[in-house]
Design a protein around this motif. Structure first.
Motif, PDB file in Angstrom:
ATOM      1  N   VAL A 266      41.420  43.801  34.360  1.00 50.47           N
ATOM      2  CA  VAL A 266      42.526  44.309  34.926  1.00 50.47           C
ATOM      3  C   VAL A 266      42.325  45.933  34.737  1.00 50.47           C
TER       4      VAL A 266
ATOM      5  N   SER B  44      43.830  49.690  35.160  1.00 50.75           N
ATOM      6  CA  SER B  44      45.165  50.191  35.065  1.00 50.75           C
ATOM      7  C   SER B  44      45.365  51.275  36.333  1.00 50.75           C
TER       8      SER B  44
ATOM      9  N   THR C 287      47.807  41.566  41.174  1.00 52.90           N
ATOM     10  CA  THR C 287      48.623  42.277  40.348  1.00 52.90           C
ATOM     11  C   THR C 287      49.105  41.882  39.010  1.00 52.90           C
ATOM     12  N   VAL C 288      48.836  42.343  38.226  1.00 53.28           N
ATOM     13  CA  VAL C 288      49.235  41.806  36.569  1.00 53.28           C
ATOM     14  C   VAL C 288      50.437  42.806  36.163  1.00 53.28           C
TER      15      VAL C 288
ATOM     16  N   ARG D 219      43.676  43.258  39.253  1.00 51.53           N
ATOM     17  CA  ARG D 219      42.630  42.550  38.839  1.00 51.53           C
ATOM     18  C   ARG D 219      41.874  41.956  39.933  1.00 51.53           C
TER      19      ARG D 219
END
Length: 228
Positions: free
Chosen positions: A169, A171, A214-215, A221
């Protein structure tokens, strides 16, 4: 595993990081100052360098600039300075990644793996493949299932930043710094808009992602469709 040079003047951080990375199988050498680090890198030719910016003899950014004059080794900046100008300056000076203190060793180890995946020698295939998606950084060419995907410069840079960290992931702050060299603050929309355009060209949406996931509250990711 990798050979890693740690450049950190705080003995407690240096020792803890060294022991933890050695337990994971890495070969680790350390230096407490900038001049020693330069000598160590030239002599040992490590796979990666962890560089603290707050060194006692030479500012870490100057050490980074000098390293780039003699080596292409991947450098991950580890620093307590979390202000955006410092982060952007480090990336512009040649850092491949950065980690803000305090950090977890597993996090640092993941960053090491990521920069090693991104770094390829002249004799290796530089093309990144994620499922049917192929990204050629030298030709700046992307294909999906054999068909060429026409991307803008920023769309390509965004995809490369994500695909080179496949499975991790990333940012939005990192993406803003690496792709746009932009100070963080109100810039999430920049990433969101380009991500939307990129997804459209890859035949997916935020609601039905294939490669770009999207996390929420963390980042983006890149993964193979079957990995999710």
């Amino acid at each position: 595993m990798a050979s890693v040079v740690i450049v950190e003047d705080d003995p407690s951080i240096r020792t803890a990081l060294q022991h933890a990375l050695e337990e994971q199988g890495h070969a680790v050498a350390t230096s407490a100052n900038g001049l020693g680090a330069l000598d160590l890198v030239v002599r040992t030719e490590p796979d990666a360098v962890l560089l603290d910016l707050g060194l006692p003899d030479i500012d870490g950014l100057k050490v980074l600039a000098m390293l780039r004059g003699v080596s292409t080794v991947p450098v991950i900046v580890i620093t307590a300075r979390d202000d955006d100008p410092t982060i952007v300056a480090a990336l512009d000076a040649g850092a491949d990644d950065y980690v803000v203190k305090p950090f977890g060793v597993d996090h640092v180890a993941a960053r090491i793996r990521a920069v090693l995946r991104r770094g390829t020698s002249a004799g290796e295939d530089p093309v990144i493949r994620v499922g049917e998606l192929s990204i050629d950084p030298r030709a700046r060419r992307v294909t999906l299932a054999g068909a060429e995907v026409d991307l803008t410069r920023k769309e390509f840079d965004l995809l490369f930043a994500l695909a080179s960290r496949r499975g991790e992931v990333v940012s939005k702050r990192t993406l803003l710094a690496e792709v746009w060299q932009q100070a963080y603050g109100g810039g999430d929309r920049t990433v969101d808009v380009h991500l939307s355009w990129l997804r459209r060209k890859l035949g997916e949406t935020a609601a039905e992602p294939r490669y770009l996931h999207t996390v929420r509250g963390v980042g983006i990711r890149c993964a193979e469709p079957d990995d999710d």
